[in-house]
Design an enzyme around this catalytic site. Structure first.
Site: not given
Ligand code: GLC
Length: 547
Positions: A35, A37, A39, A43, A112, A214, A282, A343-344
């Protein structure tokens, strides 16, 4: 292209290794990286500030999770404008600057791309829901209720509950594979295709080097929306989405044509002499179905993400089987790729433990193909327990307590020993890892045996030895917890031996007696080689060379 190298493929045909084949990609979750700024949310300027760190780490490309304008119902995977930047992250000018700075350092930048669904607040959806005869009505998936007035079929959202939301003013349901705030687009509509292909061109024209696409396998649904079959193996703790098998709501043959159209757009840039652009899909599917996304008559995505290492049993024989089967299943010309986290999913240090996280790093960076690293894994970050009052992820909020929430793997990057680990001058949007005073990038960069130092060494060795990225892969005989393989490129021969257990093991190396040298170990101190055998310590991984 600059950076491309002429190499010999496993079947001895000369080819040029492209940047996306030799590169190591690093996923940045922008809310949590840096970050600038105050918040409490990362960013684009923050990412720019940390390019020096990424360059020193030795990665070649970054993939940035969504930065577009979004109500953040699903933290950026719900987009209201595909060609803009959310003010929380900065401006389009900030993005251009980041891209220029990254390129100046030799780093590629991937964005993404979220084509399956838009935010319900996207102007397209506002038009679509405004009336049944709006020209954009057919841009989304609208259906009449079932005879009993309920949803049109039994499809379940990946975040739990029916995947259909009722729209009283127009008397129909719309489909959402995720939240109701994420309405699925109708990809059978050529106007939708054209609009989204323009989005790809918009970013490619600005110079982005590729996209992570995605939920690619979700994009097309069976035309007549039949029910999904029940899942006989369903257990409630799996999450409600697993109540049915997503046979009709995902992975329809028509999606492969769309992937091929996207590939043609990416390839047109190289044809114009503007450099290779890469598409990474993905896709969570079994290997045989995953492989189809490489394309057949027409090329599909360059890299259908291979997530198998995330869930694989951490056991030498199973890993050996998984890796050889994946290699064998690749179609001609299909380039492998490997991932340990994102991240999932739960972090590798949590799933495998800290000792094995080092071994896992060596595995990821010595397998044939393109590796993707998840930010913070190079520090050995674990999943961070999030107090109930601080939970942010809609997945956790909708199905609490089942361990499905993703906040624990999205916590701020700990940079140094200053306030909030140098992530923000404000209040971090998620709590930091509690061990940040010692587990932070600045401190670990100075420690000769930290996991960060190991990642840096591995990435450097990988760059210096082409055999590790593109060489032939062959399994070696090994026993017990040891998993060993050879990587060979032209005259170069390397051995990787990984001890997935805590007990020492003697590894026989016939033919490797006198001239065997240790290139790198995951542990401090000298590994012992010689006499055609070497002693691997518990939790140790080594790379050996025969020169
Ligand atoms: C993908 C992303 C995930 C998101 C989902 C819906 O699996 O990695 O974080 O919630 O798609 O877009």
């Amino acid at each position: 292209m600059a950076g491309d190298r002429t190499v010999t493929t496993p079947n001895a045909l000369p080819m040029t290794a492209l940047w996306w084949q030799t590169c190591a990609t690093y996923q940045v979750y922008p809310r949590s990286f840096q970050d600038t700024n105050g918040d409490g949310i990362g960013d684009l300027k923050g990412i720019e500030q940390r390019l020096e760190y990424l360059e020193a780490l030795g990665v070649d490309a970054i993939w940035i999770s969504p930065i577009y304008p979004s109500p953040m119902a699903d933290f950026g995977y719900d987009i209201t404008d595909y060609c803009g930047v959310d003010p929380r992250f900065g401006t389009l000018a900030d993005f251009d600057e980041l891209l220029a700075q990254a390129h100046a350092r030799g780093l590629k930048v991937l964005l993404d791309f979220v084509p399956n669904h838009t935010s319900d607040r996207h102007p397209w959806f506002a038009e679509s829901r405004s009336s049944r005869d709006n020209p954009k009505r057919d841009w989304y998936l609208w259906r009449d209720p079932a005879p009993d007035g309920g949803p049109p079929n039994n499809w379940i959202s990946d975040f739990g509950g029916s995947a259909w939301a009722w729209d009283a003013p127009t008397g129909q349901y719309y489909y959402h594979a995720f939240l109701k705030e994420q309405a699925d687009l109708n990809w059978r509509n050529p106007a939708v295709q054209a609009a989204m292909f323009d989005v790809m061109r918009f970013w490619f024209d600005r110079g982005v080097d590729g996209f992570r696409i995605d939920v690619l396998w979700h994009m097309v649904k069976a035309a007549d929306f039949p029910d999904n079959p029940p899942n006989p193996a369903y257990q409630p703790e799996m999450g409600e989405m697993h109540r049915v098998l997503q046979l009709n709501s995902t992975d329809q043959p028509e999606v492969l044509g769309i992937a091929a159209d996207m590939r043609a757009i990416a390839d047109s840039y190289d044809a114009k002499g503007q450099g290779d652009r890469v598409l990474i899909g993905e896709i969570y599917l079994p290997v045989d179905r995953l492989m189809r996304y490489y394309g057949r008559e027409r090329a599909g995505v360059h890299l259908p993400f291979n997530f198998q290492l995330i869930d694989a049993p951490w056991e030498a024989r199973s890993l050996a089987k998984l890796i050889t089967e994946y290699e064998a299943a690749l179609p001609p010309g299909g380039w492998p790729n490997w991932v340990l986290g994102n991240h999932d999913r739960s972090r590798v240090a949590t799933k495998r433990g800290h000792a094995q996280a080092l071994v896992a790093a060596m595995l990821l960076l010595t397998l044939r193909g393109t590796p993707t690293l998840y930010y913070g894994d190079e520090l050995g970050l674990s999943d961070v327990a999030i107090p109930a009052a601080l939970v942010q992820d809609p997945r956790e909020l909708r199905e609490p307590g089942r361990g499905l929430g993703r906040d624990p793997v999205r916590t701020p990057m700990p940079w140094d020993e200053s306030r909030n680990a140098g992530f923000t001058a404000g209040r971090p949007w998620l709590p930091l890892n509690t061990d940040w005073p010692t587990r932070n990038a600045a401190r670990m960069a100075d420690e000769p045996h930290s996991i960060l130092t190991l990642y840096r060494r591995l990435l450097a060795v990988r760059r210096a030895h082409l055999a590790l990225s593109i060489g032939d892969f062959a399994l070696l005989d090994a026993e017990g917890d040891v998993f060993a393989y050879e990587r060979r490129h032209n005259a170069e021969r390397l051995i990787v031996a990984l001890n997935l257990g805590a007990r020492p093991h003697r590894l026989q190396l016939p033919g490797w007696a006198s001239n065997c040298r240790l290139l790198l170990s995951t542990l401090p101190g000298e590994a012992r080689a010689g006499d055609a055998a070497m002693l691997l310590r518990g939790n140790e991984g080594v790379i050996l060379t025969s020169d």
